[in-house]
Design a protein around this motif. Sequence first.
Motif, PDB file in Angstrom:
ATOM      1  N   ASN A 183      47.899 -16.907  76.260  1.00 44.40           N
ATOM      2  CA  ASN A 183      48.624 -17.301  74.837  1.00 44.40           C
ATOM      3  C   ASN A 183      47.989 -16.362  73.720  1.00 44.40           C
ATOM      4  N   ALA A 184      48.882 -15.826  72.836  1.00 43.48           N
ATOM      5  CA  ALA A 184      48.439 -14.876  71.930  1.00 43.48           C
ATOM      6  C   ALA A 184      49.166 -14.984  70.659  1.00 43.48           C
ATOM      7  N   LEU A 185      48.740 -14.439  69.583  1.00 47.82           N
ATOM      8  CA  LEU A 185      49.643 -14.382  68.203  1.00 47.82           C
ATOM      9  C   LEU A 185      49.978 -12.822  68.269  1.00 47.82           C
ATOM     10  N   LEU A 213      48.118  -9.559  68.274  1.00 50.28           N
ATOM     11  CA  LEU A 213      46.720  -9.547  67.225  1.00 50.28           C
ATOM     12  C   LEU A 213      45.633 -10.232  67.585  1.00 50.28           C
ATOM     13  N   THR A 214      45.759 -11.193  68.718  1.00 44.75           N
ATOM     14  CA  THR A 214      44.742 -11.903  68.953  1.00 44.75           C
ATOM     15  C   THR A 214      45.022 -12.642  70.159  1.00 44.75           C
ATOM     16  N   ASP A 215      44.209 -12.731  71.103  1.00 47.24           N
ATOM     17  CA  ASP A 215      44.353 -14.024  72.245  1.00 47.24           C
ATOM     18  C   ASP A 215      44.205 -15.209  71.751  1.00 47.24           C
ATOM     19  N   ILE A 216      44.676 -16.366  72.373  1.00 48.64           N
ATOM     20  CA  ILE A 216      44.427 -17.754  71.872  1.00 48.64           C
ATOM     21  C   ILE A 216      43.928 -18.500  72.981  1.00 48.64           C
ATOM     22  N   SER A 240      39.743 -30.339  74.501  1.00 44.92           N
ATOM     23  CA  SER A 240      39.020 -29.922  73.388  1.00 44.92           C
ATOM     24  C   SER A 240      39.291 -30.057  71.940  1.00 44.92           C
ATOM     25  N   ASP A 241      38.691 -29.504  71.137  1.00 45.74           N
ATOM     26  CA  ASP A 241      38.909 -29.653  69.834  1.00 45.74           C
ATOM     27  C   ASP A 241      40.323 -28.931  69.593  1.00 45.74           C
ATOM     28  N   LYS A 242      40.862 -29.474  68.474  1.00 45.15           N
ATOM     29  CA  LYS A 242      42.200 -28.864  67.856  1.00 45.15           C
ATOM     30  C   LYS A 242      41.685 -27.801  66.851  1.00 45.15           C
ATOM     31  N   VAL A 243      42.404 -26.717  66.810  1.00 42.86           N
ATOM     32  CA  VAL A 243      41.806 -25.685  65.940  1.00 42.86           C
ATOM     33  C   VAL A 243      43.003 -25.233  65.027  1.00 42.86           C
ATOM     34  N   LEU A 244      42.294 -25.038  63.908  1.00 44.31           N
ATOM     35  CA  LEU A 244      43.261 -24.250  62.777  1.00 44.31           C
ATOM     36  C   LEU A 244      42.389 -22.854  62.324  1.00 44.31           C
ATOM     37  N   ALA A 245      42.975 -21.668  62.427  1.00 42.26           N
ATOM     38  CA  ALA A 245      42.373 -20.623  62.742  1.00 42.26           C
ATOM     39  C   ALA A 245      42.908 -19.293  61.735  1.00 42.26           C
ATOM     40  N   ILE A 246      42.303 -18.428  61.403  1.00 42.34           N
ATOM     41  CA  ILE A 246      42.909 -17.480  60.619  1.00 42.34           C
ATOM     42  C   ILE A 246      42.528 -16.074  61.454  1.00 42.34           C
ATOM     43  N   TRP A 247      43.567 -15.265  61.684  1.00 41.38           N
ATOM     44  CA  TRP A 247      43.391 -14.089  62.228  1.00 41.38           C
ATOM     45  C   TRP A 247      42.301 -13.207  61.362  1.00 41.38           C
ATOM     46  N   ASN A 248      41.323 -12.520  62.021  1.00 38.47           N
ATOM     47  CA  ASN A 248      40.396 -11.633  61.308  1.00 38.47           C
ATOM     48  C   ASN A 248      40.844 -10.154  61.031  1.00 38.47           C
ATOM     49  N   LYS A 249      41.959  -9.822  61.157  1.00 38.05           N
ATOM     50  CA  LYS A 249      42.533  -8.491  61.061  1.00 38.05           C
ATOM     51  C   LYS A 249      42.072  -7.362  62.126  1.00 38.05           C
ATOM     52  N   ILE A 251      43.028  -6.222  65.759  1.00 38.46           N
ATOM     53  CA  ILE A 251      44.192  -6.096  66.653  1.00 38.46           C
ATOM     54  C   ILE A 251      43.700  -5.900  68.006  1.00 38.46           C
ATOM     55  N   GLY A 252      44.361  -6.729  69.017  1.00 40.85           N
ATOM     56  CA  GLY A 252      44.091  -6.330  70.354  1.00 40.85           C
ATOM     57  C   GLY A 252      43.803  -7.665  71.123  1.00 40.85           C
ATOM     58  N   ASP A 253      43.093  -7.302  72.587  1.00 41.47           N
ATOM     59  CA  ASP A 253      42.591  -8.291  73.153  1.00 41.47           C
ATOM     60  C   ASP A 253      41.419  -8.916  72.593  1.00 41.47           C
ATOM     61  N   GLY A 254      41.114  -9.995  72.999  1.00 36.00           N
ATOM     62  CA  GLY A 254      40.065 -10.821  72.778  1.00 36.00           C
ATOM     63  C   GLY A 254      40.224 -12.033  71.507  1.00 36.00           C
ATOM     64  N   TYR A 255      39.324 -12.829  71.142  1.00 38.41           N
ATOM     65  CA  TYR A 255      39.504 -13.716  70.411  1.00 38.41           C
ATOM     66  C   TYR A 255      39.290 -13.293  68.789  1.00 38.41           C
ATOM     67  N   ASN A 256      40.263 -12.620  68.072  1.00 41.42           N
ATOM     68  CA  ASN A 256      40.189 -11.881  67.026  1.00 41.42           C
ATOM     69  C   ASN A 256      40.374 -13.040  65.777  1.00 41.42           C
ATOM     70  N   PHE A 257      39.847 -13.991  65.923  1.00 41.85           N
ATOM     71  CA  PHE A 257      40.282 -15.049  64.767  1.00 41.85           C
ATOM     72  C   PHE A 257      38.532 -15.949  64.425  1.00 41.85           C
TER      73      PHE A 257
END
Length: 712
Positions: A183-185, A213-216, A240-249, A251-257
């Motif tokens: 999963n990803a954005l 932009l980021t993996d999820i 697990s917890d349900k998460v509200l997130a913001i992309w950290n600008k 770009i690419g693989d990994g959790y960029n949020f």
Amino acid sequence: MSAQSYLTPSEGFNAIDILPNNDTFSSFDVYGSLLYANDGDTIRCFNMETGLEVSKFGKPAGYTAYPSFVSISPDGTEIWAGFTSFSNTDDRIYSINIEAGTWDLKALMPGNFDLEFLSNKVIVSGLNSSDNSNPTSIFVLETNGTNNHQQIIEIGGFSSGLATDSDGNIYYATSFIDGSTTNALYRWSSVDVNAVITNPETASLVLDDATKLTDIPSGAYDCEVDAVGNVLFNFNDFSSDKVLAIWNKTIGDGYNFDTLAVATDGMDWFTMVKSCGNILEPGDDDGVYVLSWGRPVAKVMRNKPPIINEPLGIISGYEGDSNVEINLNNHFTNPEDKEAFIYEIVSNSFSIVASASINEAILTIDFLEAGQTTILVKATSNGQSVTDRLIVGVYPEIEGNYTITDFENLTLADESYWSGDDGSGSFVSGLAKFNNTQSEWSWEGWTYSNISDVVTPGFTNQYSAITGSGFDTLASNGKNYGVAYVSSDWVTNETLPLPLTFSDNSAHHVKGFYVTNSTYAALSMEQGDDFTKKFGGETGDDPDYLKLSVWGLIDGVETETIEFYLADYRFDDNTKDYIVKTWQWVELSSLGKIDTLLFNLSSTDVGDYGINTPTYFNIDNLYIVPDATGVERISIADFVVYPNPSNGVFRVKADANENMEVSIFSINGMLIYKNKNYQNSDLIDISKQAKGSYFVKISTSQGNYSKLIIVN
């Protein structure tokens, strides 16, 4: 209307439940202060500020389906509402005229999930099929009754919400639960999207056409782009917890949020995400809204930073004065009134001048050594911080027998100045004589003032000192201070030294004086303006300075030069950069006995027409030794230049029974006239020289003598 939330916000953020008693909504949108939410049968509109329901829109009679989305049109006049059935056989999209309350069936679309507006198009995510094996896609909605919706992006997985930004890009966070696809954005560019929309024969875009932009970590439900382009999304996991997130600008693989908030109850499940304003700003109209099954709509917003309700400002004291204690709680306010402040000293630019320490909310200052230091204090509350600066000036103790030029003998109304427009050409305070030259459009030399305006920038505030008053007003009640303007040569654009002489025409030891910046110069250096640069430049690293040079003359012979920096940005550590905003002592005792003091300014900010920095400074409390023993002088009656000031045509008369040698020098030492056989009262004409100050030197068998003259 609101209460603390079931959400757990991240540090620096706060969460509240909107309409906490309303927990049956399944889809919603916000428009300004209005919340539109569907409870299954009715779309209700609430004023979020008052909590009152202001209108409602009942679903068409006889229609049974589940709400899928609520979207408000960009102009706020329509509600677009989607409904789906278990079998996806009668899934509808309506628009509701908010003013009239009428429902208009826009399209049938099986498995519709979310709707957004893209320029003049309406785009919808979903299946567009009653066959659940068809891939989730994004479509341009056809509203002419044919329901021939154009597929523009094919995605797959379970349906999720989509978003658009002001540039026409499309965002989508995937929801694959079988583990076959990470999963990803994603973001599809407006160029690619428009190419497909305008060319229906073109193949639909796919995930490989998008920018990841980021993996999820798990499947997403919705995404959103706020007013300034921040990309928000949520994702859910059963374990697990349900998460509200913001992309950290990034770009690419990994959790960029970065996580904004989580829901920790096992029964929570995030659904729609909406936003207003800028989520990263702490305004009342900024934030992100999210919904969870069986919960009220919640808002996550940036904590408001502490407020500086009273700047720390400037304090001054003498070396060895008692410590000053400042209660920082009187200077900072927590607008959300939740936690006690945490205070810390970020930096102390010159700790040898004054020490600083904090115990709980008390800042203690100890005056150590003459000079100026800047102390940065940070106040932190609710994960938000604000920094203010305290400027500390320390004075030396001056002992001895001196005549003090403090300008208090000069009468001024409050908030006024003497500019020399009475034509007198000079004024005297103590033993010091200050010359003033007037023209139709300007002045140069010296004036005096008690203007206290330290906030107005620009030339109109040229008579104000940045301290707002004279030196040590608490001790002496003195308000007046001297104002100096160093003029420039119109030909060379070089600054011309500004002289100060003694009213008794004698030579004196000068202990020193207090100096500070004019408000005009200080604010120009601090802020920059149309004519001058901001010191330090945009990065703060430019090695700028404004330097005051002071030296003496005795019979025309120059002494050493004392240099004092009114502003200095040459430090490798930018926290040490400073602009003088307190009265600071300049020691002159090393100059010895002198008959004239000269002042000049230099700056790193120089243009085609010379120095750009305003060439003003202020002085007060000039300490002069009254005894002139040991230096011979002709009295003013014995050596006269008349008229003085003049238009450049004048005579010299001295009590001498011989011809004299008369030499005239510019203020910077250039010889402009010489007569080796001058007779008393002969006419001298230097009217072709530039207006300003000059030195007349006479030489006789008895010695050499000099006098300052002014050419208007």
